[in-house]
Write an enzyme that holds these catalytic residues in place. Sequence first.
Site, PDB file in Angstrom:
ATOM      1  N   GLY A  20       0.809  -1.224   0.000  1.00  0.00           N
ATOM      2  CA  GLY A  20       0.000   0.000   0.000  1.00  0.00           C
ATOM      3  C   GLY A  20       0.830   1.257   0.000  1.00  0.00           C
ATOM      4  O   GLY A  20       0.467   2.264   0.621  1.00  0.00           O
ATOM      5  N   ALA A  21       1.962   1.231  -0.739  1.00  0.00           N
ATOM      6  CA  ALA A  21       2.837   2.415  -0.764  1.00  0.00           C
ATOM      7  C   ALA A  21       2.558   3.304  -1.977  1.00  0.00           C
ATOM      8  O   ALA A  21       3.329   4.220  -2.251  1.00  0.00           O
ATOM      9  CB  ALA A  21       4.301   1.983  -0.752  1.00  0.00           C
ATOM     10  N   SER A  23      -0.096   5.161  -2.179  1.00  0.00           N
ATOM     11  CA  SER A  23      -1.021   6.225  -1.775  1.00  0.00           C
ATOM     12  C   SER A  23      -0.951   6.441  -0.266  1.00  0.00           C
ATOM     13  O   SER A  23      -0.476   5.573   0.476  1.00  0.00           O
ATOM     14  CB  SER A  23      -2.440   5.789  -2.182  1.00  0.00           C
ATOM     15  OG  SER A  23      -3.408   6.685  -1.700  1.00  0.00           O
ATOM     16  N   GLY A  24      -1.405   7.585   0.169  1.00  0.00           N
ATOM     17  CA  GLY A  24      -1.668   7.855   1.581  1.00  0.00           C
ATOM     18  C   GLY A  24      -0.527   7.573   2.553  1.00  0.00           C
ATOM     19  O   GLY A  24       0.625   7.979   2.346  1.00  0.00           O
ATOM     20  N   GLY A  26       1.020   4.789   3.408  1.00  0.00           N
ATOM     21  CA  GLY A  26       2.105   3.934   2.913  1.00  0.00           C
ATOM     22  C   GLY A  26       3.075   4.705   2.040  1.00  0.00           C
ATOM     23  O   GLY A  26       4.302   4.511   2.132  1.00  0.00           O
ATOM     24  N   SER A 150      -6.033   0.495  13.463  1.00  0.00           N
ATOM     25  CA  SER A 150      -6.795   1.752  13.560  1.00  0.00           C
ATOM     26  C   SER A 150      -7.503   1.855  14.903  1.00  0.00           C
ATOM     27  O   SER A 150      -7.867   0.830  15.499  1.00  0.00           O
ATOM     28  CB  SER A 150      -7.844   1.781  12.447  1.00  0.00           C
ATOM     29  OG  SER A 150      -8.729   2.865  12.624  1.00  0.00           O
ATOM     30  N   TYR A 185     -15.317  -3.107   8.852  1.00  0.00           N
ATOM     31  CA  TYR A 185     -13.958  -2.556   8.776  1.00  0.00           C
ATOM     32  C   TYR A 185     -13.311  -2.586  10.168  1.00  0.00           C
ATOM     33  O   TYR A 185     -12.163  -3.009  10.336  1.00  0.00           O
ATOM     34  CB  TYR A 185     -14.017  -1.119   8.223  1.00  0.00           C
ATOM     35  CG  TYR A 185     -12.699  -0.398   8.277  1.00  0.00           C
ATOM     36  CD1 TYR A 185     -11.663  -0.724   7.403  1.00  0.00           C
ATOM     37  CD2 TYR A 185     -12.466   0.615   9.214  1.00  0.00           C
ATOM     38  CE1 TYR A 185     -10.436  -0.075   7.462  1.00  0.00           C
ATOM     39  CE2 TYR A 185     -11.252   1.276   9.279  1.00  0.00           C
ATOM     40  CZ  TYR A 185     -10.239   0.933   8.401  1.00  0.00           C
ATOM     41  OH  TYR A 185      -9.025   1.577   8.461  1.00  0.00           O
TER      42      TYR A 185
HETATM   43  N1  LIG Z   1      -6.879   7.205   6.443  1.00  0.00           N
HETATM   44  C1  LIG Z   1      -7.179   6.994   7.733  1.00  0.00           C
HETATM   45  O1  LIG Z   1      -7.755   7.863   8.435  1.00  0.00           O
HETATM   46  C2  LIG Z   1      -6.818   5.697   8.393  1.00  0.00           C
HETATM   47  C3  LIG Z   1      -7.035   5.578   9.784  1.00  0.00           C
HETATM   48  C4  LIG Z   1      -6.691   4.393  10.420  1.00  0.00           C
HETATM   49  C5  LIG Z   1      -6.128   3.356   9.686  1.00  0.00           C
HETATM   50  N2  LIG Z   1      -5.939   3.490   8.338  1.00  0.00           N
HETATM   51  C6  LIG Z   1      -5.321   2.363   7.608  1.00  0.00           C
HETATM   52  O2  LIG Z   1      -4.199   2.847   6.901  1.00  0.00           O
HETATM   53  C7  LIG Z   1      -3.892   1.949   5.834  1.00  0.00           C
HETATM   54  C8  LIG Z   1      -3.570   2.756   4.583  1.00  0.00           C
HETATM   55  O3  LIG Z   1      -4.727   3.454   4.176  1.00  0.00           O
HETATM   56  P1  LIG Z   1      -4.700   4.946   3.632  1.00  0.00           P
HETATM   57  O4  LIG Z   1      -5.532   5.754   4.554  1.00  0.00           O
HETATM   58  O5  LIG Z   1      -3.322   5.387   3.339  1.00  0.00           O
HETATM   59  O6  LIG Z   1      -5.583   4.765   2.298  1.00  0.00           O
HETATM   60  P2  LIG Z   1      -5.240   4.905   0.748  1.00  0.00           P
HETATM   61  O7  LIG Z   1      -4.702   6.248   0.450  1.00  0.00           O
HETATM   62  O8  LIG Z   1      -6.497   4.486   0.074  1.00  0.00           O
HETATM   63  O9  LIG Z   1      -4.102   3.818   0.512  1.00  0.00           O
HETATM   64  C9  LIG Z   1      -4.413   2.458   0.537  1.00  0.00           C
HETATM   65  C10 LIG Z   1      -3.283   1.683  -0.092  1.00  0.00           C
HETATM   66  O10 LIG Z   1      -3.626   0.282  -0.072  1.00  0.00           O
HETATM   67  C11 LIG Z   1      -3.558  -0.217  -1.404  1.00  0.00           C
HETATM   68  N3  LIG Z   1      -4.532  -1.281  -1.631  1.00  0.00           N
HETATM   69  C12 LIG Z   1      -5.869  -1.264  -1.381  1.00  0.00           C
HETATM   70  N4  LIG Z   1      -6.427  -2.413  -1.787  1.00  0.00           N
HETATM   71  C13 LIG Z   1      -5.433  -3.175  -2.308  1.00  0.00           C
HETATM   72  C14 LIG Z   1      -5.383  -4.456  -2.897  1.00  0.00           C
HETATM   73  N5  LIG Z   1      -6.465  -5.207  -3.076  1.00  0.00           N
HETATM   74  N6  LIG Z   1      -4.184  -4.927  -3.327  1.00  0.00           N
HETATM   75  C15 LIG Z   1      -3.057  -4.181  -3.195  1.00  0.00           C
HETATM   76  N7  LIG Z   1      -3.032  -2.956  -2.648  1.00  0.00           N
HETATM   77  C16 LIG Z   1      -4.232  -2.450  -2.209  1.00  0.00           C
HETATM   78  C17 LIG Z   1      -3.861   0.974  -2.282  1.00  0.00           C
HETATM   79  O11 LIG Z   1      -3.430   0.732  -3.600  1.00  0.00           O
HETATM   80  P3  LIG Z   1      -3.976   1.610  -4.864  1.00  0.00           P
HETATM   81  O12 LIG Z   1      -3.131   2.848  -4.901  1.00  0.00           O
HETATM   82  O13 LIG Z   1      -3.756   0.705  -6.023  1.00  0.00           O
HETATM   83  O14 LIG Z   1      -5.426   1.909  -4.585  1.00  0.00           O
HETATM   84  C18 LIG Z   1      -3.066   2.053  -1.556  1.00  0.00           C
HETATM   85  O15 LIG Z   1      -1.703   1.963  -1.869  1.00  0.00           O
HETATM   86  C19 LIG Z   1      -5.101   1.020   5.721  1.00  0.00           C
HETATM   87  O16 LIG Z   1      -4.764  -0.228   6.282  1.00  0.00           O
HETATM   88  C20 LIG Z   1      -6.169   1.702   6.544  1.00  0.00           C
HETATM   89  O17 LIG Z   1      -7.066   0.755   7.102  1.00  0.00           O
HETATM   90  C21 LIG Z   1      -6.264   4.636   7.677  1.00  0.00           C
END
Ligand SMILES: NC(=O)c1ccc[n+]([C@@H]2O[C@H](COP(=O)([O-])OP(=O)(O)OC[C@H]3O[C@@H](n4cnc5c(N)ncnc54)[C@H](OP(=O)(O)O)[C@@H]3O)[C@@H](O)[C@H]2O)c1
Length: 302
Positions: A20-21, A23-24, A26, A150, A185
């Site tokens: 997940g690197a 976006s966001g 990662g 989370s 979730y």
């Molecule tokens: N944002 C928040 O407020 C928050 C809070 C608590 C925990 N989290 C956790 O943080 C982590 C990262 O999320 P984020 O907020 O940075 O969201 P994000 O910007 O949507 O990034 C998600 C990453 O996961 C990848 N991904 C999703 N589904 C996938 C799949 N089937 N196969 C391979 N890669 C996949 C995405 O790839 P693509 O670029 O190809 O889509 C992207 O690189 C998650 O585990 C989330 O549960 C987030």
Amino acid sequence: MTGNQTNGHNVNGKYAVITGATSGIGLAAARALAARGANLGLVARNAAKANEVAAKLRASYGYRITVDVFIADMSSQRSIRRAAQEMYAQCPKIDILINNAGAMFVDHKLTEDGLEMTWAVNHIAPFLLTTLLLDKLTLSDDARIITTSSHGHKMARKGIGFDDLSGKRWFGFWGKMKGGPNFRYGETKLANILFTAELANRLQNTNIAAYCFDPGLVATNFNRDNGWMARMTTAVMMRFARTPEKGAETLVWLAGADRAHLESGGYYADKQAGTLSAQASNMEAAKKLWEVSEVQICASQA
Ligand SMILES: NC(=O)c1ccc[n+]([C@@H]2O[C@H](COP(=O)([O-])OP(=O)(O)OC[C@H]3O[C@@H](n4cnc5c(N)ncnc54)[C@H](OP(=O)(O)O)[C@@H]3O)[C@@H](O)[C@H]2O)c1
């Protein structure tokens, strides 16, 4: 603790695999680790996005680090197994495994392995990738497995629904009306914590430590593919969110801090021990989760 340790500077020369690197959180973590001298293996489903991230990292830091790309869709056990095989062939060593990729689905969709999507991507994928890479991590003298959980784990007030692992109850008409997909979730983020605790138990007296963390509410692309309602709610929430760089801070810290100051199996937030729900301290549930997860990863082995 020295400044270098608290800032994770001692990842210099380590090899970190991160999911997940693209976006966001990662992506921010990959940048921060690269800046601190870590070699990276980016695991992504989208080759174009991953290659673009890798090219930018190489342009900035390629004089001192290597950046590899491995393609895997975290919803497919076959795809994860293939990527792990490539890592065994290609990576001289792996010191840090970062299970960060995650998503939330608002409809009840099944993966090719017959598992519900949110469960498969957020819990089964880290479980499978970790167990596949353990032998490789054993070769490092200070190996770490870090999983992005989370504060949302607190939504799973009744714990893991072992009698309904497919999570159907969350996605029916009434389930959805009550916000079921959010609870689903939360259940997977609780699974991240229980998995980490049981993993640490099983890795006692080894060179491998396991940690998980809460990044806080972070402005990312999370939940943007779930229709206009989710986009609107997320847009409002994101006004109160921290930056991805801030969200990645605890991850980067866990990757590099002196492990004598960390507790394997622990849940962290803002670079300190985080507050767990009662369900997240249930070690019986952690053991049971491990057992049912082992059954669920058998599907793709045949
Ligand atoms: N944002 C928040 O407020 C928050 C809070 C608590 C925990 N989290 C956790 O943080 C982590 C990262 O999320 P984020 O907020 O940075 O969201 P994000 O910007 O949507 O990034 C998600 C990453 O996961 C990848 N991904 C999703 N589904 C996938 C799949 N089937 N196969 C391979 N890669 C996949 C995405 O790839 P693509 O670029 O190809 O889509 C992207 O690189 C998650 O585990 C989330 O549960 C987030």
